[in-house]
Design a protein around this motif. Structure first.
Motif, mmCIF file in Angstrom:
data_model
loop_
_atom_site.group_PDB
_atom_site.id
_atom_site.type_symbol
_atom_site.label_atom_id
_atom_site.label_comp_id
_atom_site.label_asym_id
_atom_site.label_seq_id
_atom_site.Cartn_x
_atom_site.Cartn_y
_atom_site.Cartn_z
ATOM 1 N N VAL A 1 3.615 7.008 -2.576
ATOM 2 C CA VAL A 1 3.284 5.916 -3.489
ATOM 3 C C VAL A 1 3.967 4.633 -3.029
ATOM 4 N N GLU B 1 4.489 1.159 -4.825
ATOM 5 C CA GLU B 1 4.346 0.458 -6.104
ATOM 6 C C GLU B 1 4.568 -1.032 -5.868
ATOM 7 N N LEU C 1 -9.255 4.619 0.305
ATOM 8 C CA LEU C 1 -8.229 4.649 -0.742
ATOM 9 C C LEU C 1 -8.690 3.795 -1.898
ATOM 10 N N ARG C 2 -8.396 4.257 -3.086
ATOM 11 C CA ARG C 2 -8.724 3.481 -4.271
ATOM 12 C C ARG C 2 -7.453 3.324 -5.089
ATOM 13 N N PRO C 3 -6.691 2.262 -4.798
ATOM 14 C CA PRO C 3 -5.469 2.028 -5.576
ATOM 15 C C PRO C 3 -5.825 1.762 -7.030
ATOM 16 N N ARG D 1 -0.865 -1.144 -10.170
ATOM 17 C CA ARG D 1 0.106 -1.620 -9.184
ATOM 18 C C ARG D 1 0.413 -0.568 -8.128
ATOM 19 N N LEU D 2 -0.344 0.516 -8.100
ATOM 20 C CA LEU D 2 -0.023 1.646 -7.221
ATOM 21 C C LEU D 2 -1.032 1.848 -6.106
ATOM 22 N N VAL D 3 -0.513 2.018 -4.902
ATOM 23 C CA VAL D 3 -1.285 2.541 -3.784
ATOM 24 C C VAL D 3 -0.758 3.961 -3.620
ATOM 25 N N TYR D 4 -1.590 4.928 -3.962
ATOM 26 C CA TYR D 4 -1.184 6.318 -4.145
ATOM 27 C C TYR D 4 -2.000 7.200 -3.218
ATOM 28 N N ILE E 1 -2.101 1.461 5.121
ATOM 29 C CA ILE E 1 -1.397 1.059 3.895
ATOM 30 C C ILE E 1 -0.425 -0.077 4.199
#
Length: 98
Positions: free
Chosen positions: A40, A42, A63-65, A68-71, A90
């Motif tokens: 993650v 954040e 990716l579908r963040p 506020r998160l790229v997970y 990322i």
């Protein structure tokens, strides 16, 4: 699950930890964390959900963040090269954020 899945989880965690580490130095990042095969990044601000997914796809990852998160939670069968592609994308996209 069959096979040595625990070893794969450790491999993925190590790759996510090292691959996402450059994000720790970015002003737009609040926190970077990994737990097992989950990574993650954040951010301080929510991402633009109309632009950011396209930036990831342009770098070869889907990716579908959200918020506020790229997970990420890659599959256990992901290769080291694929992990590098994922974490590099990322880092690049997060670095491009205002």
């Amino acid at each position: 699950l069959t096979g040595d899945w625990a070893s794969n989880v450790r491999r993925i965690e190590n790759a996510l930890t090292s691959g996402l580490a450059p994000c720790r130095e970015m002003r737009q990042v609040a926190d970077v964390r990994t737990l097992g095969a989950i990574g993650v990044v954040e951010l301080h601000q929510p991402v633009d959900m109309y632009k950011i997914p396209h930036a990831f796809v342009a770098r070869g990852v889907w990716l579908r963040p959200f918020g506020r998160l790229v997970y990420v939670m890659p599959p256990y069968v992901i290769s080291n090269d694929e992990l590098a592609t994922l974490t590099d994308a990322i880092v690049e996209v997060v670095a491009s954020l205002p």
